[in-house]
Design an enzyme around this catalytic site. Structure first.
Site, mmCIF file in Angstrom:
data_model
loop_
_atom_site.group_PDB
_atom_site.id
_atom_site.type_symbol
_atom_site.label_atom_id
_atom_site.label_comp_id
_atom_site.label_asym_id
_atom_site.label_seq_id
_atom_site.Cartn_x
_atom_site.Cartn_y
_atom_site.Cartn_z
ATOM 1 N N HIS B 132 -8.833 10.501 10.802
ATOM 2 C CA HIS B 132 -8.266 10.955 9.534
ATOM 3 C C HIS B 132 -9.148 12.127 9.068
ATOM 4 O O HIS B 132 -10.332 12.175 9.397
ATOM 5 C CB HIS B 132 -8.355 9.792 8.544
ATOM 6 C CG HIS B 132 -7.660 10.003 7.236
ATOM 7 N ND1 HIS B 132 -8.199 10.732 6.211
ATOM 8 C CD2 HIS B 132 -6.467 9.557 6.787
ATOM 9 C CE1 HIS B 132 -7.362 10.723 5.179
ATOM 10 N NE2 HIS B 132 -6.297 10.017 5.511
ATOM 11 N N ASP B 209 -14.863 3.616 10.700
ATOM 12 C CA ASP B 209 -13.964 3.785 9.566
ATOM 13 C C ASP B 209 -12.908 2.676 9.628
ATOM 14 O O ASP B 209 -12.003 2.718 10.458
ATOM 15 C CB ASP B 209 -13.318 5.175 9.638
ATOM 16 C CG ASP B 209 -12.182 5.355 8.636
ATOM 17 O OD1 ASP B 209 -11.954 4.451 7.814
ATOM 18 O OD2 ASP B 209 -11.515 6.409 8.689
ATOM 19 N N GLN B 212 -7.988 1.392 7.769
ATOM 20 C CA GLN B 212 -6.731 0.781 8.219
ATOM 21 C C GLN B 212 -6.942 -0.607 8.801
ATOM 22 O O GLN B 212 -6.110 -1.492 8.619
ATOM 23 C CB GLN B 212 -6.057 1.661 9.283
ATOM 24 C CG GLN B 212 -5.448 2.928 8.763
ATOM 25 C CD GLN B 212 -4.356 2.686 7.730
ATOM 26 O OE1 GLN B 212 -3.664 1.684 7.759
ATOM 27 N NE2 GLN B 212 -4.225 3.606 6.806
ATOM 28 N N LYS B 235 -6.127 -0.482 0.082
ATOM 29 C CA LYS B 235 -5.400 -0.892 1.282
ATOM 30 C C LYS B 235 -5.660 -2.367 1.606
ATOM 31 O O LYS B 235 -5.108 -2.908 2.547
ATOM 32 C CB LYS B 235 -5.794 -0.011 2.479
ATOM 33 C CG LYS B 235 -5.362 1.444 2.336
ATOM 34 C CD LYS B 235 -5.429 2.139 3.677
ATOM 35 C CE LYS B 235 -5.847 3.587 3.628
ATOM 36 N NZ LYS B 235 -4.949 4.542 3.034
ATOM 37 N N CYS B 373 -2.562 13.235 7.180
ATOM 38 C CA CYS B 373 -3.972 13.644 7.113
ATOM 39 C C CYS B 373 -4.652 13.543 8.468
ATOM 40 O O CYS B 373 -5.841 13.235 8.562
ATOM 41 C CB CYS B 373 -4.745 12.837 6.070
ATOM 42 S SG CYS B 373 -4.172 13.105 4.400
#
Lengths: 149, 415
Positions: B132, B209, B212, B235, B373
């Site tokens: 991202h 990261d 998600q 999220k 993104c």
């Protein structure tokens, strides 16, 4: 939400399928590139002048139906016009796709008035206006990439 | 959290789950809402909404300073939420959890403290090609300042990380590997344990990261072995404006402060200021107290449902959606990694994704269209944009059917 057919009018779908004046003029007097980073639309306009009139112009690039049809119909609408007339059209078109009270402009815009439905889809205004911003930049002889962001 | 009990079959009562998300009951232009943009943000369950309302109605006070009961209770709730997030990610201790605004801020924090203090001319940071923008730009900023170089490991046409090529990029100049756990535009789940293993062999720390991944699968930072892990609350069925950075104590302790202000100091004079202990050193100013407490409620909610049930449900749903979408004429899935979760990116022949998004919206279906993104991913795969349906625990096969029916409407309009 208005009917989708108000947005995706037959004229728009037709110009999306078979865009007019698609390509590039090799001996162009003016050119500009436009970019809509949100949807990845990219557009390039080349234009040839005769005095202060638009003798010929082409566009190329990739984009959604609204942006492609808008570019295609724009090329038809401005061919033969003076640069001043073109700036006036830009303003009218801008009002058409953003301003609910712009009905008065529709007559002046002729075929371009098919984009009136865009004003009910705020997220799509940038798609419709990209070609016009790019043309405006070409005419004003600004060569940085125009962005709708 | 990480221990899976194999004895009970994982069953998720979707109707009961949906009943706890008030937003999902609404209609859009007379059609039931099918919310399939969870990779952008998830909806919030009633316990999270109640926790936020209760905090502001009855529990609001500033933390870490008041001697009165209300302030102490707010402090306990805030620090309690830190403990919940620590347990959720299986951090060794709550002090290894720093509250941030979101995952983006977590990465920026590491880039501006760890990165800035360790990078020099000629040094390198390695990411993957499927990051991202939030795991690209913070590194570009610090690399530019320090004369360092950002390198990206490629991925295959299916969207799978080429681990050997990533390994080949690692060397004596590599100061950090920063890699996405699960791609937001392809759905790929990366073999982060393996990446950590390869990097650690050369003494290179790894940031993962998890923006998600963290709401689709159980995350155990100690099992992964990573040095940093970032998540975002919105999220995780929690509030916006709150996220968390996990960092191993030894690394956090060696890092200079991020922002200066109240709460991050031990003592201040005009001559010299000393830093507070972990994790407060990285939380200058009054934090998003309500958000942190709301995030605590959100991870409680997820844990209550249980990842066994969530993973099983989403896996079934992904298989169903993959089959249903593949059967749509002219549709091509973008991102077909063997290990993927809950994201279906696709293109439709002859129709730009943006037009798809507008048309399915008129049928009540909310999906994302664009580059998500991840412009380098789009460039790599040669598509200007994709349409993306992303699933969460509350989605149903009926909603997938609604999307497929809406795509038929797209075909009808575009011929």
């Amino acid at each position: 939400m208005s009917d989708l057919r108000d947005l995706y009018q037959e004229v728009i779908l037709d110009h999306n399928r078979s865009p007019r004046n698609f390509g590039r003029l090799e001996d162009a007097d003016l050119h500009a590139d436009g970019h809509n980073p949100l949807c990845g639309d990219k557009l390039s306009i080349t234009l040839k002048l005769a005095g202060d009139r638009v003798a010929d112009l082409r566009f190329e690039g990739s984009g959604c139906a609204i942006s492609k049809a808008s570019a295609s119909l724009m090329t038809e609408g401005v061919k033969g016009r003076t640069l001043d007339e073109l700036r006036g059209l830009f303003d009218r078109f801008h009002r058409l796709v953003t301003d609910q009270g712009a009905a008065a402009d529709e007559a002046e815009l002729g075929k371009l008035a098919v984009f009136a439905g865009v004003r009910d889809y705020p997220a799509r205004v940038k798609c419709a206006i990209l070609a016009w911003h790019t043309l405006r930049a070409a005419v004003d002889d600004r060569h940085e990439v125009v962005s709708t962001e | 959290m990480s221990s899976v009990t194999a004895s009970e079959p994982a069953v998720l009562d979707v109707a009961r789950i949906r009943g706890q998300f008030p937003l999902l009951a609404q209609t859009v232009g007379g059609k039931p809402l099918a919310y399939l943009d969870n990779a952008a943000t998830t909806q919030k369950p009633q316990p999270v909404l109640d926790t936020l309302a209760r905090y502001y109605a009855a529990g609001n006070a500033n933390i870490h300073r008041g001697v009165y009961a209300l302030s102490q209770e707010a402090t306990e709730a805030y620090e309690g939420a830190r403990g919940k997030v620590a347990a959720f990610l299986n951090a060794a201790e709550p002090a290894e959890i720093v509250f941030t605004r979101n995952a983006t801020e977590g990465i920026n924090l590491v880039a501006q403290t760890f990165g800035r203090s360790r990078l020099g001319p000629g040094d390198e940071v390695v990411v993957s090609g499927m990051e991202h923008h939030s795991n690209i730009v913070p590194w570009q900023l610090v690399c530019e300042e320090k004369g360092a170089r950002l390198r990206a490991a490629p991925f295959s046409d299916a969207g799978e990380l080429l681990v050997d090529e990533l390994e080949a990029l690692l060397g004596p100049r590599t100061r950090l590997v920063s890699i996405v756990h699960m791609s937001n535009s392809l759905g790929t789940v990366n073999p982060v344990r393996r990446v950590v293993e390869l990097a650690h062999r050369q003494g290179i720390p790894v940031l993962v990261d998890g923006a998600q991944a963290a709401y689709h699968m159980p995350v155990d930072v100690q099992a992964i072995g990573c040095d940093f892990y970032v998540v975002t609350g919105h999220k995780l069925y929690g509030p916006t404006g709150i996220g968390a950075l996990y960092g191993r104590r030894a690394l956090l302790e060696a890092m200079p402060p991020y922002q200066g202000g109240g709460d991050m100091i031990a003592s201040v004079t005009f001559e010299r200021t000393t830093w507070n202990e972990l994790p407060h050193r990285f939380e200058a100013g009054t934090p998003h107290i309500a958000g942190a407490i709301g995030l605590g409620a959100a991870v409680d909610f997820i844990t209550g449902v249980g990842f066994d049930a969530i993973v099983a449900h989403e896996r079934r749903l992904l298989a169903y959606a993959t089959e249903a979408l593949t059967a749509v004429p002219g549709l091509r899935l973008v991102g077909t990694a063997a290990d993927k979760a809950s994201i279906l990116s696709f293109v439709l022949e002859g129709v730009h994704p943006h037009d798809i998004g507008t048309i399915v919206d008129a049928e009540g279906v909310a999906i994302r269209t664009g580059h998500h993104c991840t412009q380098p991913v789009m460039d790599r795969l040669g598509v200007p944009a994709t349409a993306r349906a992303s699933l969460a625990m509350y989605n149903t096969t009926e909603e997938v059917d609604q999307l497929v029916a809406a795509l038929a409407r797209v075909r009808e309009l575009f011929g």
